[in-house]
Design a protein around this motif. Structure first.
Motif, PDB file in Angstrom:
ATOM      1  N   ASN A  47       0.806  -1.213   0.000  1.00 38.30           N
ATOM      2  CA  ASN A  47       0.000   0.000   0.000  1.00 38.30           C
ATOM      3  C   ASN A  47       0.845   1.273   0.000  1.00 38.30           C
ATOM      4  O   ASN A  47       0.309   2.368   0.171  1.00 38.30           O
ATOM      5  N   GLY A  48       2.169   1.109  -0.148  1.00 32.53           N
ATOM      6  CA  GLY A  48       3.044   2.277  -0.222  1.00 32.53           C
ATOM      7  C   GLY A  48       3.053   3.106   1.060  1.00 32.53           C
ATOM      8  O   GLY A  48       3.256   4.318   1.009  1.00 32.53           O
ATOM      9  N   ILE A  49       2.830   2.468   2.215  1.00 35.10           N
ATOM     10  CA  ILE A  49       2.821   3.204   3.486  1.00 35.10           C
ATOM     11  C   ILE A  49       4.268   3.484   3.894  1.00 35.10           C
ATOM     12  O   ILE A  49       5.065   2.551   4.028  1.00 35.10           O
ATOM     13  N   PRO A  50       4.647   4.750   4.084  1.00 37.48           N
ATOM     14  CA  PRO A  50       6.073   5.089   4.238  1.00 37.48           C
ATOM     15  C   PRO A  50       6.692   4.768   5.604  1.00 37.48           C
ATOM     16  O   PRO A  50       7.903   4.680   5.698  1.00 37.48           O
ATOM     17  N   TRP A  51       5.877   4.648   6.640  1.00 34.48           N
ATOM     18  CA  TRP A  51       6.418   4.410   7.981  1.00 34.48           C
ATOM     19  C   TRP A  51       5.720   3.220   8.642  1.00 34.48           C
ATOM     20  O   TRP A  51       4.525   3.016   8.459  1.00 34.48           O
ATOM     21  N   MET A  52       6.492   2.478   9.489  1.00 39.78           N
ATOM     22  CA  MET A  52       5.872   1.457  10.342  1.00 39.78           C
ATOM     23  C   MET A  52       6.268   1.725  11.796  1.00 39.78           C
ATOM     24  O   MET A  52       7.395   2.148  12.070  1.00 39.78           O
ATOM     25  N   LEU A  53       5.335   1.487  12.699  1.00 33.99           N
ATOM     26  CA  LEU A  53       5.655   1.498  14.130  1.00 33.99           C
ATOM     27  C   LEU A  53       5.546   0.064  14.620  1.00 33.99           C
ATOM     28  O   LEU A  53       4.543  -0.605  14.361  1.00 33.99           O
ATOM     29  N   TRP A  54       6.568  -0.419  15.315  1.00 29.61           N
ATOM     30  CA  TRP A  54       6.584  -1.805  15.782  1.00 29.61           C
ATOM     31  C   TRP A  54       6.521  -1.842  17.304  1.00 29.61           C
ATOM     32  O   TRP A  54       7.239  -1.103  17.979  1.00 29.61           O
ATOM     33  N   ILE A  55       5.648  -2.703  17.833  1.00 22.97           N
ATOM     34  CA  ILE A  55       5.644  -2.965  19.270  1.00 22.97           C
ATOM     35  C   ILE A  55       5.564  -4.460  19.519  1.00 22.97           C
ATOM     36  O   ILE A  55       4.963  -5.205  18.726  1.00 22.97           O
ATOM     37  N   GLY A  56       6.190  -4.908  20.601  1.00 25.57           N
ATOM     38  CA  GLY A  56       6.101  -6.299  21.044  1.00 25.57           C
ATOM     39  C   GLY A  56       6.061  -6.274  22.563  1.00 25.57           C
ATOM     40  O   GLY A  56       6.017  -5.193  23.168  1.00 25.57           O
ATOM     41  N   GLU A  57       6.073  -7.438  23.171  1.00 26.84           N
ATOM     42  CA  GLU A  57       5.992  -7.505  24.638  1.00 26.84           C
ATOM     43  C   GLU A  57       7.123  -6.692  25.266  1.00 26.84           C
ATOM     44  O   GLU A  57       6.925  -5.935  26.214  1.00 26.84           O
ATOM     45  N   ASP A  58       8.311  -6.848  24.704  1.00 24.02           N
ATOM     46  CA  ASP A  58       9.504  -6.158  25.209  1.00 24.02           C
ATOM     47  C   ASP A  58       9.323  -4.636  25.146  1.00 24.02           C
ATOM     48  O   ASP A  58       9.568  -3.927  26.133  1.00 24.02           O
ATOM     49  N   GLU A  59       8.863  -4.113  23.992  1.00 23.61           N
ATOM     50  CA  GLU A  59       8.659  -2.675  23.838  1.00 23.61           C
ATOM     51  C   GLU A  59       7.592  -2.173  24.820  1.00 23.61           C
ATOM     52  O   GLU A  59       7.751  -1.101  25.411  1.00 23.61           O
ATOM     53  N   VAL A  60       6.517  -2.950  24.968  1.00 27.92           N
ATOM     54  CA  VAL A  60       5.455  -2.530  25.893  1.00 27.92           C
ATOM     55  C   VAL A  60       6.002  -2.448  27.315  1.00 27.92           C
ATOM     56  O   VAL A  60       5.775  -1.468  28.034  1.00 27.92           O
ATOM     57  N   ASN A  61       6.794  -3.471  27.715  1.00 29.99           N
ATOM     58  CA  ASN A  61       7.350  -3.473  29.073  1.00 29.99           C
ATOM     59  C   ASN A  61       8.299  -2.303  29.303  1.00 29.99           C
ATOM     60  O   ASN A  61       8.346  -1.731  30.385  1.00 29.99           O
ATOM     61  N   ARG A  62       9.052  -1.956  28.269  1.00 29.41           N
ATOM     62  CA  ARG A  62      10.016  -0.858  28.416  1.00 29.41           C
ATOM     63  C   ARG A  62       9.382   0.496  28.040  1.00 29.41           C
ATOM     64  O   ARG A  62      10.077   1.510  28.021  1.00 29.41           O
ATOM     65  N   SER A  63       8.081   0.518  27.679  1.00 33.05           N
ATOM     66  CA  SER A  63       7.367   1.752  27.277  1.00 33.05           C
ATOM     67  C   SER A  63       8.078   2.485  26.144  1.00 33.05           C
ATOM     68  O   SER A  63       8.321   3.685  26.213  1.00 33.05           O
ATOM     69  N   VAL A  64       8.424   1.750  25.102  1.00 33.01           N
ATOM     70  CA  VAL A  64       9.028   2.354  23.909  1.00 33.01           C
ATOM     71  C   VAL A  64       8.304   1.852  22.658  1.00 33.01           C
ATOM     72  O   VAL A  64       7.533   0.884  22.713  1.00 33.01           O
ATOM     73  N   VAL A  65       8.564   2.527  21.534  1.00 31.34           N
ATOM     74  CA  VAL A  65       8.025   2.118  20.232  1.00 31.34           C
ATOM     75  C   VAL A  65       9.171   2.199  19.234  1.00 31.34           C
ATOM     76  O   VAL A  65       9.985   3.122  19.303  1.00 31.34           O
ATOM     77  N   LYS A  66       9.216   1.248  18.306  1.00 28.18           N
ATOM     78  CA  LYS A  66      10.256   1.272  17.279  1.00 28.18           C
ATOM     79  C   LYS A  66       9.672   1.897  15.998  1.00 28.18           C
ATOM     80  O   LYS A  66       8.652   1.430  15.491  1.00 28.18           O
ATOM     81  N   ILE A  67      10.339   2.947  15.505  1.00 26.44           N
ATOM     82  CA  ILE A  67       9.913   3.587  14.249  1.00 26.44           C
ATOM     83  C   ILE A  67      10.771   3.059  13.118  1.00 26.44           C
ATOM     84  O   ILE A  67      11.999   3.058  13.220  1.00 26.44           O
ATOM     85  N   LYS A  68      10.130   2.619  12.041  1.00 30.05           N
ATOM     86  CA  LYS A  68      10.890   2.175  10.870  1.00 30.05           C
ATOM     87  C   LYS A  68      10.510   3.017   9.666  1.00 30.05           C
ATOM     88  O   LYS A  68       9.322   3.139   9.342  1.00 30.05           O
ATOM     89  N   HIS A  69      11.522   3.611   9.008  1.00 31.56           N
ATOM     90  CA  HIS A  69      11.268   4.358   7.780  1.00 31.56           C
ATOM     91  C   HIS A  69      11.493   3.418   6.603  1.00 31.56           C
ATOM     92  O   HIS A  69      12.591   2.899   6.398  1.00 31.56           O
ATOM     93  N   MET A  70      10.477   3.166   5.821  1.00 34.27           N
ATOM     94  CA  MET A  70      10.510   2.094   4.829  1.00 34.27           C
ATOM     95  C   MET A  70      11.507   2.381   3.701  1.00 34.27           C
ATOM     96  O   MET A  70      12.203   1.478   3.242  1.00 34.27           O
ATOM     97  N   ALA A  71      11.591   3.633   3.250  1.00 34.54           N
ATOM     98  CA  ALA A  71      12.431   3.945   2.086  1.00 34.54           C
ATOM     99  C   ALA A  71      13.909   3.797   2.414  1.00 34.54           C
ATOM    100  O   ALA A  71      14.694   3.293   1.600  1.00 34.54           O
ATOM    101  N   THR A  72      14.312   4.230   3.634  1.00 36.44           N
ATOM    102  CA  THR A  72      15.742   4.224   3.987  1.00 36.44           C
ATOM    103  C   THR A  72      16.130   3.034   4.857  1.00 36.44           C
ATOM    104  O   THR A  72      17.295   2.857   5.194  1.00 36.44           O
TER     105      THR A  72
END
Lengths: 462, 462
Positions: free
Chosen positions: B415-440
């Motif tokens: 769908n050509g979506i330029p960004w993804m945000l990733w969360i898992g159990e580890d990220e939730v426990n540490r209260s963080v989110v991973k940002i991924k820029h698809m093009a770079t």
């Protein structure tokens, strides 16, 4: 008197009447949108579209009429409200009654198995119009639907989220979303002793409870639809139950209102999951769980809901929707589970138009009026306007050969045009243009050759 | 067999057929707009609307159907193409055939004496569809009209200017605007010995010259419409005359083609003034003065014109219009001189859609896909998405309880979506989110509490 001769007679009458110049009318239950109403409409559609796009929906459109057979058997008792086209020697056609059935027909024809789409378009119902309450025979619906085999209650939750975002952003007052589940209704009817073949007609009667008293609805059930009086009375004890989503859910569970009825248990489990998701998306406070909500249409199979304004009782429902898992299958033979909501925007227009009347609003966006002093300046005004249009500046001139300066000034003031450019014989000879800023009454003289550049700068700095 | 029994029989047949699940169809001559077509349509309407607004026009809308009597007697031979609604016990209604007659009806009802408005809406004609050439039974028209008592030829010139701006901005290839004057046509017919009562029917025949050879048109004049053969032959010597606006004007004048005919002299004087104005607005090179242009509709009274693409003969007219000084008076008894143009946008869509196919185009505007790793993360994804929506960020998540990472990645890529945000159990426990820029393919970790602010900054910097 056959239909054909009657039709011919009427045709003759109409033609001759027309020649006598009868006062023109527009059809009953419809309205024209003037410039002010169009400005409100564009604003409302802009808000709604931005919510749909924020949720990643694509847009589609379908014809205003469908084959008659496409609409047949989808709307229950409301089918009598469908507008048919005259048989002029071709297909049997009818105006669309909603956007949901055309959406299902679209999915079936294109063989699409999942789609999140919005559709803003007019639908047609031969209903009794009540225009001061926003009920028209031609009206817009703004639909958002999610079709596809997905996790239980996940799309349902997002559809309700979209509905609340739209109603919040339109800023038209407080509202609540009444919610129920078709399977819970069916279980309830079953428990009350209503035979299965009467489920849909009895739902149609229950659906009228927001407009009619219980006694009248009960009479429809017993006298018109042949339900046993004891069954009707038992239904009467259920449909009064309503309240906050989790509160009523807990009450019904603790009091074991549905006993061990399997279909009820299934519906209650789905509602528990839905309420959980709505809580995660901060929608739950907007929900009223209401066992009297039935929805008239035949095609719903799961969650059903209807948004109502709570600050006024002038306006009824301003949006509604639900899950319809079997509708696409009626066309293609292959079910595609779907859920959607529809915003009834005419009622929203009425509220926004009333508010717009108290605010000054321009119907055009013109930035510059090109004006002249003296005779034979039409072509000079045209040339100057043409240069402005060429660089994208919104400009007008009055369509009069030799307009008086006062007349041009009034035009600018009446239409809220913020700038005027003045030319006369003197300015043309000296190759200059006079810029006047209406709000500050300031004037400056600019070389004719620079006018587009300077004007673009002034507009940018505004 | 009466109409009524036939209708009842057909109704029964349709219901039972529908129950047997016939393959669904859409009505002949209509089409669905899918997401890609809608993107093209919105782009075209955006361009056209911006031209209309640049010229200070307001927008109106009218119902899709009118009283039958409103349309009666306005369209000459084309009346047979009007869609009538079935008489279901109420008013006699018909779908609008164009936007000009509803505009005139609107002015008459509202008692408006001058208005510059645009109107973009669908109209309906029971014509023989030729969909590969852009001829549909339901199609959009984009109309711009100026009504009011104004300086001679001034509004006419601006209408033609608007038409060229739109065709230039749509960038759909070279075109010319064929132009003629109804009064010049009438004078010509008069000079050829055509009786006045045959002017309109003979115009209808002349109008077919762009599709049919002269011999066939001549036969229609003589055999169907009872014109004297000598008159028809004389008409034949006029309708071959066409050329650059001033060139043909000068030829006709020098050769005294219309002799001393008073009506012709009047029309020629108007044309001279119009060409002068068109020169001032840089429109004149686009004009072909063409004595064979007749326009089928009854209501034109002055200048008439039709735009055609010159690089292709696949597509016919892409826009047309003219002056109609008597139409409003047919409704109100009081004439309001008016002139307007209509862009036939379906043919433009066809050209733009063909071009869009060669370019990658997104159907949604989603900026962020919220994705998760591991089980039971639906509500976490919902909460994160909800926060993004709240600050206006366009975000989606897939509607699956426990989606595989690869599936979510594919969704973003497809769908050509330029960004993804990733969360898992580890990220939730540490209260963080991973940002991924698809093009770079770059990733960064951000505190959960800051994610909306950071994401808004990243999108702004894009």
């Amino acid at each position: 008197l056959t239909n054909a001769t009657l039709s011919a007679t009427l045709e003759d009458l109409l033609v001759s009447r027309n020649e006598e110049r009868r006062k023109p009318k527009i059809p009953k239950g419809t309205r024209d949108f003037g410039p002010e109403q169009m400005a409100v409409r564009e604003k409302a559609f802009g808000i709604i579209t931005s919510v749909f796009k924020r949720h990643g929906a694509v847009s589609i459109d379908t014809p205003v009429f469908e084959l008659k057979e496409t609409l047949t058997g989808k709307y229950g008792e409301d089918s009598k409200l469908i507008y048919d086209l005259m048989d002029q020697g071709g297909e049997m056609l009818a105006l669309r009654y909603d956007l949901t059935v055309p959406f299902a027909r679209y999915l079936a024809i294109k063989n699409i198995t999942n789609l999140k789409r919005y559709h803003i378009a007019r639908v047609y119902r031969r209903d009794n119009p009540a225009m001061n309450r926003g009920r028209y025979r031609e009206f817009y619906q703004c639909d958002f639907d999610i079709a596809g085999q997905y996790g239980v209650m996940i799309p349902d939750a997002e559809v309700l989220k979209v509905m609340t975002e739209i109603l919040d952003n339109l800023n038209i007052g407080n509202y609540t979303i009444k919610l129920n589940h078709r399977k819970l209704l069916d279980a309830m009817l079953d428990l009350c002793g209503c035979p299965a073949e009467k489920f849909r007609p009895i739902c149609s009667a229950i659906d009228k409870l927001d407009k009619e008293p219980w006694e009248k609805v009960r009479a429809e059930m017993v006298e018109d639809k042949g339900l046993a009086p004891e069954a009707a009375d038992k239904i009467g004890t259920y449909v009064v139950k309503k309240g906050g989503a989790m509160e009523l859910y807990n009450d019904l569970t603790q009091q074991q209102v549905f006993g061990t009825h399997a279909v009820a248990a299934e519906a209650m489990a789905e509602l528990k999951l839905l309420f959980d998701y709505l809580d995660a998306m901060n929608v739950l406070p907007r929900i009223t769980f209401d066992l009297s909500l039935a929805r008239g249409l035949d095609y719903y199979t799961g969650v059903i809901f209807e948004a109502v304004l709570t600050d006024t009782d002038l306006v009824g429902s301003i949006g509604a929707g639900g899950r319809y898992d079997k509708l696409v299958g009626m066309f293609s033979g292959k079910d595609i589970p779907s859920v959607g909501a529809s915003i009834g925007i005419e009622r929203v227009f009425a509220i926004m138009e009333a508010r717009a009347k108290t605010e000054a609003q321009r119907a055009t966006e013109t930035d510059v009026l090109v004006a002249s002093i003296g005779k034979d300046m039409v072509k000079e005004r045209m040339r100057l306007c043409n240069d402005l249009w060429t660089v994208g500046i919104k400009a007008e001139f009055v369509y009069v050969d030799n307009p008086k300066p006062q007349k041009q000034l009034s035009y600018a003031l009446d239409n809220g045009i913020p700038w005027m450019l003045w030319i006369g014989e003197d300015e043309v000879n000296r190759s200059v243009v006079k810029i006047k800023h209406m709000a500050t009454h300031t004037e400056e003289e600019v070389p004719r050759a620079d006018i587009c550049k300077v004007m673009a700068e002034r507009l940018k700095a505004q």
